[in-house]
Design a protein around this motif. Structure first.
Motif, PDB file in Angstrom:
ATOM      1  N   HIS A   1     -15.646  16.240  59.015  1.00 44.51           N
ATOM      2  CA  HIS A   1     -17.104  16.064  59.066  1.00 44.51           C
ATOM      3  C   HIS A   1     -17.666  15.515  57.760  1.00 44.51           C
ATOM      4  O   HIS A   1     -18.884  15.584  57.527  1.00 44.51           O
ATOM      5  N   SER A   2     -16.806  14.991  56.897  1.00 37.64           N
ATOM      6  CA  SER A   2     -17.294  14.443  55.628  1.00 37.64           C
ATOM      7  C   SER A   2     -18.076  13.154  55.867  1.00 37.64           C
ATOM      8  O   SER A   2     -17.784  12.384  56.784  1.00 37.64           O
ATOM      9  N   LEU A   3     -19.092  12.945  55.033  1.00 40.77           N
ATOM     10  CA  LEU A   3     -19.936  11.761  55.155  1.00 40.77           C
ATOM     11  C   LEU A   3     -19.225  10.533  54.608  1.00 40.77           C
ATOM     12  O   LEU A   3     -18.351  10.617  53.753  1.00 40.77           O
ATOM     13  N   ASP A   4     -19.585   9.384  55.144  1.00 39.94           N
ATOM     14  CA  ASP A   4     -19.024   8.127  54.658  1.00 39.94           C
ATOM     15  C   ASP A   4     -19.817   7.686  53.437  1.00 39.94           C
ATOM     16  O   ASP A   4     -21.006   7.358  53.532  1.00 39.94           O
ATOM     17  N   HIS A   5     -19.166   7.663  52.280  1.00 37.56           N
ATOM     18  CA  HIS A   5     -19.868   7.356  51.033  1.00 37.56           C
ATOM     19  C   HIS A   5     -20.178   5.865  50.896  1.00 37.56           C
ATOM     20  O   HIS A   5     -21.185   5.485  50.344  1.00 37.56           O
ATOM     21  N   ARG A   6     -19.277   5.034  51.402  1.00 32.00           N
ATOM     22  CA  ARG A   6     -19.416   3.585  51.259  1.00 32.00           C
ATOM     23  C   ARG A   6     -19.549   3.200  49.792  1.00 32.00           C
ATOM     24  O   ARG A   6     -19.167   3.929  48.906  1.00 32.00           O
ATOM     25  N   GLY A   7     -20.069   2.012  49.560  1.00 27.55           N
ATOM     26  CA  GLY A   7     -20.245   1.568  48.181  1.00 27.55           C
ATOM     27  C   GLY A   7     -18.924   1.270  47.493  1.00 27.55           C
ATOM     28  O   GLY A   7     -17.933   0.926  48.123  1.00 27.55           O
ATOM     29  N   ASN A   8     -18.906   1.384  46.166  1.00 29.42           N
ATOM     30  CA  ASN A   8     -17.731   1.033  45.364  1.00 29.42           C
ATOM     31  C   ASN A   8     -16.632   2.092  45.479  1.00 29.42           C
ATOM     32  O   ASN A   8     -16.853   3.189  45.975  1.00 29.42           O
ATOM     33  N   THR A   9     -15.452   1.720  44.937  1.00 26.53           N
ATOM     34  CA  THR A   9     -14.308   2.637  44.932  1.00 26.53           C
ATOM     35  C   THR A   9     -14.162   3.181  43.521  1.00 26.53           C
ATOM     36  O   THR A   9     -13.333   2.717  42.728  1.00 26.53           O
ATOM     37  N   ASP A  10     -14.982   4.180  43.194  1.00 26.55           N
ATOM     38  CA  ASP A  10     -15.059   4.687  41.828  1.00 26.55           C
ATOM     39  C   ASP A  10     -14.084   5.857  41.653  1.00 26.55           C
ATOM     40  O   ASP A  10     -14.491   7.026  41.593  1.00 26.55           O
ATOM     41  N   LEU A  11     -12.812   5.541  41.535  1.00 31.44           N
ATOM     42  CA  LEU A  11     -11.798   6.575  41.340  1.00 31.44           C
ATOM     43  C   LEU A  11     -11.829   7.118  39.915  1.00 31.44           C
ATOM     44  O   LEU A  11     -11.479   8.282  39.676  1.00 31.44           O
TER      45      LEU A  11
END
Length: 527
Positions: A235-245
């Motif tokens: 049920h986690s939300l889709d963050h989208r945007g950049n891949t800020d690892l």
């Protein structure tokens, strides 16, 4: 394989030679012969047309597929004593001595994959083979096998911290994001609670431009926490945007760890600010952290994922292909097992030869050119085109302790042929195509472009398929000759390759003398 320009009523014989390295699973050598081609692969092949003048016929699976005539006979030569020879899929006849064996199928039915497992009395021993090329006495190929086995009991009693990092950025949109969540759920479902002993901590982090955590800090592996983690993943939300690892790793670098964390990254590898991430992984506080990358999506950036592994204190990468979901659980269990084991890293091989100097482009003499970390029971095989080499030393680091193993061979045991040369060429081509030749992405691509011709030369010399080569067989015929001459005969090919390594032994342990006496008696009665 495409066959074209066939005259009417002819028979075609197709001979394909495979030179492959067999897999080792649970200390067994495993040989597989697939009975079917994956449906997506078959469809892609059928739809590939290389000419338009004549209609093409795509041969697909039919109701008569089970009636295909099939026979299998194999000769087996092993370096150590064969303890067990078994097929879980087919009935076999066997001839077995200490190090050699012959098998053939009893029922010539090929309705499912043929699997053969070979168990040896000794397998975890480093070994070196040297081969002189059959048509070039100056060319030599070496194969070195390292199969570490060391005590890991101390590691199992210490605290292990596992951080699952799930990429939910824009590049993972769609099926890739769905697969990442399914894979994370598979990991959680296969984590063992029974033998935990309160020494496994875990957490789930989802990230894009920002990040969310399942728990404020890593929590004990319990049934309640696992249920919370599964709910969080699904049920986690889709963050989208950049891949800020980088932000995720930086936050963890500020927290104390129990001798190093184990990061399991589920991503397509399209990461932002790789230079900062690599510099962070080399910092003192992350010296013992390990990365296990799970490559998702057909367009995954495997180069960046390999850089993460090489810059961390250990780990390895695994590709999770959506077309081979049946293998996902096996791969997940392997990762979870290795997470709790000590890692062998800092692996260096000294070939004890002057051939490998700075001017000899080491990465194209040895494959893999950059050796990743090893784990307990994980095999490392290294190939090389190296002359006058009969000794190799393997140096590695196991939990801060140096591990050194020297392997010898001699000119007496040197063989003549082309199998090792083909395997070495294949390994170098694969290393060129998928390996990490430089930590700098631009330099990596530059090296690949510079040595493209070298890869083509290897492919054509040793008849190994590469991304740049195809092999075409052409039969020339006289246009006015109406009578087509008999070409290659299938029976002749089979007889030529039908070599019995053990002619003095009868099948399934019967000695040849008893079989001969039976034949003589039958002959007398017939007369």
């Amino acid at each position: 394989v495409s066959v074209g320009n066939l005259p009417p009523n002819c028979e075609v014989v197709i001979k394909i030679t495979y030179v492959v390295e067999l897999a080792i699973e649970n200390d067994d050598i495993v040989f597989r012969l697939p009975a079917k081609v994956a449906s997506w692969q078959s469809k892609m092949a059928i739809e590939d047309h290389n000419q338009t003048l004549l209609p093409s016929i795509g041969i697909t699976a039919t109701a008569d597929s089970n009636k295909i005539q099939f026979s299998l006979k194999a000769s087996i030569t092993m370096p150590y004593e064969i303890r067990k020879l078994f097929s879980p899929t087919h009935r076999l006849r066997r001839k077995i001595t200490d190090c050699q064996a012959m098998i053939e199928l009893i029922d010539n039915i090929f309705d499912k994959d043929f699997i053969l497992t070979i168990t040896l009395t000794t397998i975890h021993i480093p070994r070196m083979l040297v081969e002189t090329y059959a048509s070039d006495s100056e060319s030599r190929a070496c194969m070195l096998t390292f199969y570490p086995k060391f005590d890991s009991e101390g590691q199992s009693t210490s605290t292990t911290e596992i951080i699952y990092i799930i990429d939910l950025s824009n590049s993972m949109d769609g099926n890739a994001q769905k697969q990442a969540k399914q894979l994370a759920h598979t990991f959680l479902s296969n984590m063992s609670i029974e033998n935990n002993n309160n020494n496994i901590l875990f957490n789930i982090v989802t990230f894009g431009s920002d990040s969310d955590e399942c728990f404020p800090i890593s929590s004990l592996l319990t049934k309640e926490n696992l249920a919370k983690a599964k709910h969080f993943v699904l049920h986690s939300l889709d963050h989208r945007g950049n891949t800020d690892l980088f932000s995720v790793l930086y936050n963890y670098s500020l927290l104390p760890s129990y001798g190093g964390r184990n990061y399991i990254l589920l991503s397509d590898g399209h990461l932002n600010d790789m230079k900062s991430i690599l510099l962070l992984l080399k910092q003192k506080q992350m010296k013992y952290d390990r990365f296990f990358t799970c490559s998702i999506s057909d367009t995954a950036n495997k180069h960046d994922l390999k850089q993460l592994i090489n810059s961390a204190g250990g780990g390895f990468g695994t590709v999770f292909d959506s077309n081979y979901r049946s293998k996902w659980k096996t791969k997940v269990l392997s990762i979870l097992e290795n997470v709790r084991q000590p890692c062998v890293n800092g692996i260096v091989i000294d070939w004890h030869t002057e051939q490998l100097d700075e001017n000899n482009n080491f990465q194209f003499l040895q494959a893999p050119s950059h050796i990743h970390s090893l784990f307990n029971g994980m095999r490392l095989t290294v190939y090389g085109f190296i002359n006058n080499c009969y000794k190799a030393t393997l140096k590695a680091n196991v939990n801060g302790h140096e591990l050194t193993t020297t392997v010898f061979t001699s000119k007496i045991t040197e063989t003549t042929g082309k199998i090792l040369h083909c395997l070495t060429a294949r390994a170098i081509i694969d290393d060129w195509e998928n390996g990490l030749l430089s930590t700098d992405d631009t330099v990596n691509e530059l090296i690949k472009s510079q040595y493209k011709q070298h890869i083509i030369d290897l492919s054509t010399k040793y008849s190994i398929v590469s991304p740049f080569t195809s092999f075409v067989a052409i039969e020339e015929r006289d246009k006015e000759d109406k009578n087509i001459q008999q070409g290659v005969n299938l029976l002749n090919i089979m007889v030529d390759k039908d070599i019995d390594l053990l002619p003095y032994i009868g099948w399934d342990g019967e000695n040849s003398q008893s079989a001969l006496e039976l034949l003589v008696l039958v002959g007398i009665n017939d007369d």
